[in-house]
Write an enzyme that holds these catalytic residues in place. Structure first.
Site, PDB file in Angstrom:
ATOM      1  N   LYS A   1       0.843  -1.200   0.000  1.00 59.69           N
ATOM      2  CA  LYS A   1       0.000   0.000   0.000  1.00 59.69           C
ATOM      3  C   LYS A   1       0.877   1.249   0.000  1.00 59.69           C
ATOM      4  CE  LYS A   1      -4.331   0.284   2.466  1.00 59.69           C
ATOM      5  NZ  LYS A   1      -4.919   0.165   3.815  1.00 59.69           N
TER       6      LYS A   1
HETATM    7  C1  E4P Z   1      -8.249   1.152   4.021  1.00 56.01           C
HETATM    8  O1  E4P Z   1      -7.616   0.233   3.566  1.00 56.01           O
HETATM    9  C2  E4P Z   1      -8.103   1.702   5.372  1.00 56.01           C
HETATM   10  O2  E4P Z   1      -7.408   0.793   6.176  1.00 56.01           O
HETATM   11  C3  E4P Z   1      -9.414   1.921   6.090  1.00 56.01           C
HETATM   12  O3  E4P Z   1     -10.519   1.518   5.364  1.00 56.01           O
HETATM   13  C4  E4P Z   1      -9.518   3.203   6.821  1.00 56.01           C
HETATM   14  O4  E4P Z   1     -10.774   3.297   7.445  1.00 56.01           O
HETATM   15  P1  E4P Z   1     -11.118   4.317   8.609  1.00 56.01           P
HETATM   16  O5  E4P Z   1     -11.473   5.622   8.006  1.00 56.01           O
HETATM   17  O6  E4P Z   1     -12.279   3.690   9.311  1.00 56.01           O
HETATM   18  O7  E4P Z   1      -9.878   4.406   9.481  1.00 56.01           O
END
Ligand code: E4P
Length: 220
Positions: free
Chosen positions: A83
């Protein structure tokens, strides 16, 4: 639509996998930090539980360092998807890693223009953050629908992963918008199963069956 769990918690991942509905996992530095265990070891263990894409995020902010980190992460397990954040350096790293055959999930996407750039850089996945847009008064799901439309217009192969999902309704809306993947916290996945009419219907079926076959056994 694939269902991913947005967690680094092994117990939650095991439960979801046992239910037979989990296709992959996304993690981020916050989720990994919560588990208070060595990063690489945690990712390796997740890969042993789920046989699908497992996203592991770089923590460097400079392209060269992200590339080194991405290479290292990709060596943990063949299912690791690296990522990278949607920054200039993040997309530079995405393009370089993609050229080397490393699959990249471009994260922290908040606009269709950013998503277009992620696809141009060769991202394997782009992650629009629905809930965080809702939090600031936008309709986060519109972003998912816009990206799906733009990618379809040009035949981009980048998969759209609806991230920052907060409710079962978000999951349904992501599916209607044509997202390839939705990643969600364990609590949201758990809620997807529930419907009062399922519980009521099952209770009635069992009651009727018990009455006919157990309380007054049928002869013959
Ligand atoms: C995406 O891969 C992120 O890990 C995640 O969906 C972030 O979500 P949040 O806004 O609930 O922290």
């Amino acid at each position: 639509m694939k269902i991913f769990l947005d967690t680094a918690n092994l117990e939650e991942i095991r439960k979801g996998v046992d239910w037979g509905v989990v296709d992959g996992v996304t993690t981020n530095p916050t989720l990994i930090a919560k588990e208070r265990r060595p990063f690489e070891e945690q990712i390796r263990q997740i890969c042993e539980i789920v046989h699908g894409d497992i996203s592991a995020e770089v923590v460097s902010t400079e392209a060269g360092q992200m590339i080194d980190e991405g290479r290292k992460l990709s060596r943990i397990h063949p299912n690791v998807v690296v990522k990278c954040p949607l920054t200039r350096d993040g997309l530079k790293a995405t393009a370089a890693l993609t050229r080397e055959g490393v699959r990249v999930n471009v994260t922290l996407c908040f606009s269709p223009a950013q998503a277009l750039l992620a696809a141009k850089a060769g991202a394997y996945i782009v992650s629009p953050f629905v809930g965080r847009l809702d939090d600031i008064g936008h309709t986060g799901m519109d972003l998912v629908a816009d990206i799906v439309e733009i990618y379809r217009n040009y035949g981009f192969r980048t998969q759209v992963l609806a991230a920052s999902i907060r409710s079962p309704l978000h999951v349904v809306e992501a599916a209607r918008a044509g997202a390839h993947i939705a990643t969600m916290p364990f609590a949201v996945l758990d809620k997807l199963f529930d419907h009062p009419l399922t519980d009521k219907g099952l209770a009635q079926f069992l009651k009727d069956y018990k009455k006919a076959f157990q309380e007054t056994p049928v002869s013959g």
